[in-house]
Design a protein around this motif. Structure first.
Motif, PDB file in Angstrom:
ATOM      1  N   HIS A  47     -14.655  -1.223   3.426  1.00 26.12           N
ATOM      2  CA  HIS A  47     -14.580   0.237   3.345  1.00 26.12           C
ATOM      3  C   HIS A  47     -13.161   0.717   3.648  1.00 26.12           C
ATOM      4  O   HIS A  47     -12.644   1.634   3.001  1.00 26.12           O
ATOM      5  N   LEU A  48     -12.536   0.102   4.633  1.00 25.47           N
ATOM      6  CA  LEU A  48     -11.171   0.468   4.996  1.00 25.47           C
ATOM      7  C   LEU A  48     -10.220   0.225   3.826  1.00 25.47           C
ATOM      8  O   LEU A  48      -9.411   1.093   3.474  1.00 25.47           O
ATOM      9  N   ARG A  49     -10.323  -0.943   3.213  1.00 24.49           N
ATOM     10  CA  ARG A  49      -9.459  -1.265   2.067  1.00 24.49           C
ATOM     11  C   ARG A  49      -9.732  -0.323   0.896  1.00 24.49           C
ATOM     12  O   ARG A  49      -8.792   0.130   0.225  1.00 24.49           O
ATOM     13  N   HIS A  50     -11.003  -0.019   0.661  1.00 26.57           N
ATOM     14  CA  HIS A  50     -11.374   0.854  -0.455  1.00 26.57           C
ATOM     15  C   HIS A  50     -10.761   2.245  -0.276  1.00 26.57           C
ATOM     16  O   HIS A  50     -10.202   2.817  -1.225  1.00 26.57           O
ATOM     17  N   LEU A  96      -8.030  -3.858  13.537  1.00 27.65           N
ATOM     18  CA  LEU A  96      -6.717  -3.274  13.846  1.00 27.65           C
ATOM     19  C   LEU A  96      -5.614  -3.943  13.036  1.00 27.65           C
ATOM     20  O   LEU A  96      -4.711  -3.267  12.526  1.00 27.65           O
ATOM     21  N   ASN A  97      -5.694  -5.249  12.892  1.00 31.78           N
ATOM     22  CA  ASN A  97      -4.695  -5.967  12.098  1.00 31.78           C
ATOM     23  C   ASN A  97      -4.716  -5.518  10.646  1.00 31.78           C
ATOM     24  O   ASN A  97      -3.671  -5.311  10.023  1.00 31.78           O
ATOM     25  N   GLU A  98      -5.922  -5.367  10.094  1.00 33.33           N
ATOM     26  CA  GLU A  98      -6.032  -4.953   8.699  1.00 33.33           C
ATOM     27  C   GLU A  98      -5.575  -3.516   8.516  1.00 33.33           C
ATOM     28  O   GLU A  98      -4.910  -3.188   7.525  1.00 33.33           O
ATOM     29  N   ALA A  99      -5.913  -2.661   9.465  1.00 33.33           N
ATOM     30  CA  ALA A  99      -5.453  -1.272   9.387  1.00 33.33           C
ATOM     31  C   ALA A  99      -3.927  -1.219   9.360  1.00 33.33           C
ATOM     32  O   ALA A  99      -3.336  -0.501   8.548  1.00 33.33           O
ATOM     33  N   SER A 100      -3.295  -1.995  10.221  1.00 35.50           N
ATOM     34  CA  SER A 100      -1.833  -2.024  10.251  1.00 35.50           C
ATOM     35  C   SER A 100      -1.270  -2.557   8.942  1.00 35.50           C
ATOM     36  O   SER A 100      -0.306  -2.002   8.394  1.00 35.50           O
ATOM     37  N   ARG A 101      -1.875  -3.606   8.413  1.00 34.90           N
ATOM     38  CA  ARG A 101      -1.400  -4.186   7.154  1.00 34.90           C
ATOM     39  C   ARG A 101      -1.497  -3.176   6.011  1.00 34.90           C
ATOM     40  O   ARG A 101      -0.636  -3.144   5.121  1.00 34.90           O
ATOM     41  N   LEU A 102      -2.509  -2.339   6.053  1.00 33.93           N
ATOM     42  CA  LEU A 102      -2.728  -1.353   5.001  1.00 33.93           C
ATOM     43  C   LEU A 102      -1.826  -0.127   5.140  1.00 33.93           C
ATOM     44  O   LEU A 102      -1.812   0.741   4.278  1.00 33.93           O
ATOM     45  N   GLY A 103      -1.087  -0.048   6.239  1.00 30.22           N
ATOM     46  CA  GLY A 103      -0.170   1.070   6.428  1.00 30.22           C
ATOM     47  C   GLY A 103      -0.667   2.163   7.344  1.00 30.22           C
ATOM     48  O   GLY A 103      -0.023   3.211   7.483  1.00 30.22           O
ATOM     49  N   MET A 107       0.830  -1.191   0.000  1.00 25.90           N
ATOM     50  CA  MET A 107       0.000   0.000   0.000  1.00 25.90           C
ATOM     51  C   MET A 107       0.874   1.254   0.000  1.00 25.90           C
ATOM     52  O   MET A 107       2.013   1.218   0.445  1.00 25.90           O
ATOM     53  N   ALA A 108       0.320   2.344  -0.483  1.00 24.94           N
ATOM     54  CA  ALA A 108       1.126   3.534  -0.714  1.00 24.94           C
ATOM     55  C   ALA A 108       0.784   4.689   0.224  1.00 24.94           C
ATOM     56  O   ALA A 108       0.980   5.839  -0.125  1.00 24.94           O
ATOM     57  N   LEU A 109       0.281   4.399   1.414  1.00 21.28           N
ATOM     58  CA  LEU A 109       0.056   5.471   2.371  1.00 21.28           C
ATOM     59  C   LEU A 109       1.393   6.073   2.788  1.00 21.28           C
ATOM     60  O   LEU A 109       2.310   5.364   3.175  1.00 21.28           O
ATOM     61  N   GLU A 110       1.492   7.383   2.708  1.00 20.80           N
ATOM     62  CA  GLU A 110       2.695   8.070   3.165  1.00 20.80           C
ATOM     63  C   GLU A 110       2.641   8.274   4.672  1.00 20.80           C
ATOM     64  O   GLU A 110       1.569   8.366   5.266  1.00 20.80           O
ATOM     65  N   LEU A 111       3.813   8.394   5.276  1.00 18.09           N
ATOM     66  CA  LEU A 111       3.924   8.911   6.630  1.00 18.09           C
ATOM     67  C   LEU A 111       4.305  10.376   6.523  1.00 18.09           C
ATOM     68  O   LEU A 111       5.301  10.720   5.888  1.00 18.09           O
TER      69      LEU A 111
END
Length: 256
Positions: free
Chosen positions: A246-249, A49-56, A1-5
């Motif tokens: 929705h989170l993944r989208h 929470l696990n999925e949120a972390s995996r998505l960045g 995933m391409a979420l920036e910090l």
């Protein structure tokens, strides 16, 4: 995933562009979402929470006013993967029978911080905001932000600010030394946009609430999120959901 910090202003914190709002983990009464919902099970929260972390995602937004959200996070985060930065708040508490109650006195803020740290099983919180009832200027002039700044200097918090509702409050919080502001900004609500410039002038960070209008503007959410983050001065937008799809989208908006 391409979420920036992205850096939160002059603080040392680096937050993911999307943060996970956790109202729906602890409160389902007197909320402004489009439809009713049940609070998720512990297993569902850990999966979220696990999925949120995996998505960045590395940001969780909570508050004493979000029912049992803080308590559940404190209990369940040790079971989840990933490390999260926590944003919490002071000034507002909530009771299902009598609604929201506000107290911005020094004693109330200190007690609220102590309670949040205990609930979340933390020695320090990354961000703590004044949870305004709309009387932003009055709250600030009462010394509420000064109390948070003192707690920051004591090492209990890394960055402090205002989750406000007015331009005047945002400007005043910056004048008084806020490290960041949480503002409302979405396709229908643009009134607080000038605070982005004002915050940049003082090297303060910008967090966004209601980026999708509490679910009322969720159509074409990816386009709206991409438009929002064309401004590099915006650190993170808080999106509340318990729906993994929705989170993944929403996170997929940053894949391009």
């Amino acid at each position: 995933m391409a979420l920036e910090l992205r850096s939160l202003g002059r603080s040392q914190l680096k937050l993911s562009q999307l943060g996970l709002g956790t109202v729906k983990l602890g409160r389902n009464t007197d909320v402004k979402y489009p439809s009713e919902f049940e609070l998720p099970s512990d297993e569902a929260v850990v999966a979220l929470l696990n999925e949120a972390s995996r998505l960045g995602i590395n940001v969780l937004d909570t508050a004493p006013a979000y029912g049992c959200s803080e308590t559940r996070l404190g209990q369940l985060l040790p079971e989840a993967s990933g490390e999260f930065q926590i944003i919490s708040k002071v000034g507002e508490t909530y009771d299902p029978d009598s609604g929201s109650h506000y107290d911005f006195s020094e004693r109330a803020i200190q007690e609220s911080l102590e309670t949040s740290l205990k609930r979340l099983n933390r020695d320090q919180l990354e961000v703590v905001l004044l949870h305004s009832n709309g009387q932003d200027t009055e709250i600030l002039e009462s010394g509420a932000l000064a109390t948070l700044l003192k707690a920051r200097d004591q090492g209990l918090i890394q960055a402090v600010g205002l989750s406000g509702k007015t331009l005047e409050g945002g400007y005043r919080a910056l004048e008084l030394g806020a490290d960041c502001l949480m503002i409302t900004l979405n396709a229908n609500e643009q009134g607080e946009r000038p605070l982005i410039d004002a915050a940049a002038d003082r090297e303060a960070g910008i967090l966004i609430k209601k980026a999708l209008g509490s679910g009322h503007l969720a159509t074409d959410s990816q386009h709206q999120l991409r438009q929002l983050f064309q401004d590099s001065r915006i650190t993170s937008a808080i999106i509340g959901t318990t729906n993994l799809e929705h989170l993944r989208h929403n996170c997929a908006a940053f894949d391009e």
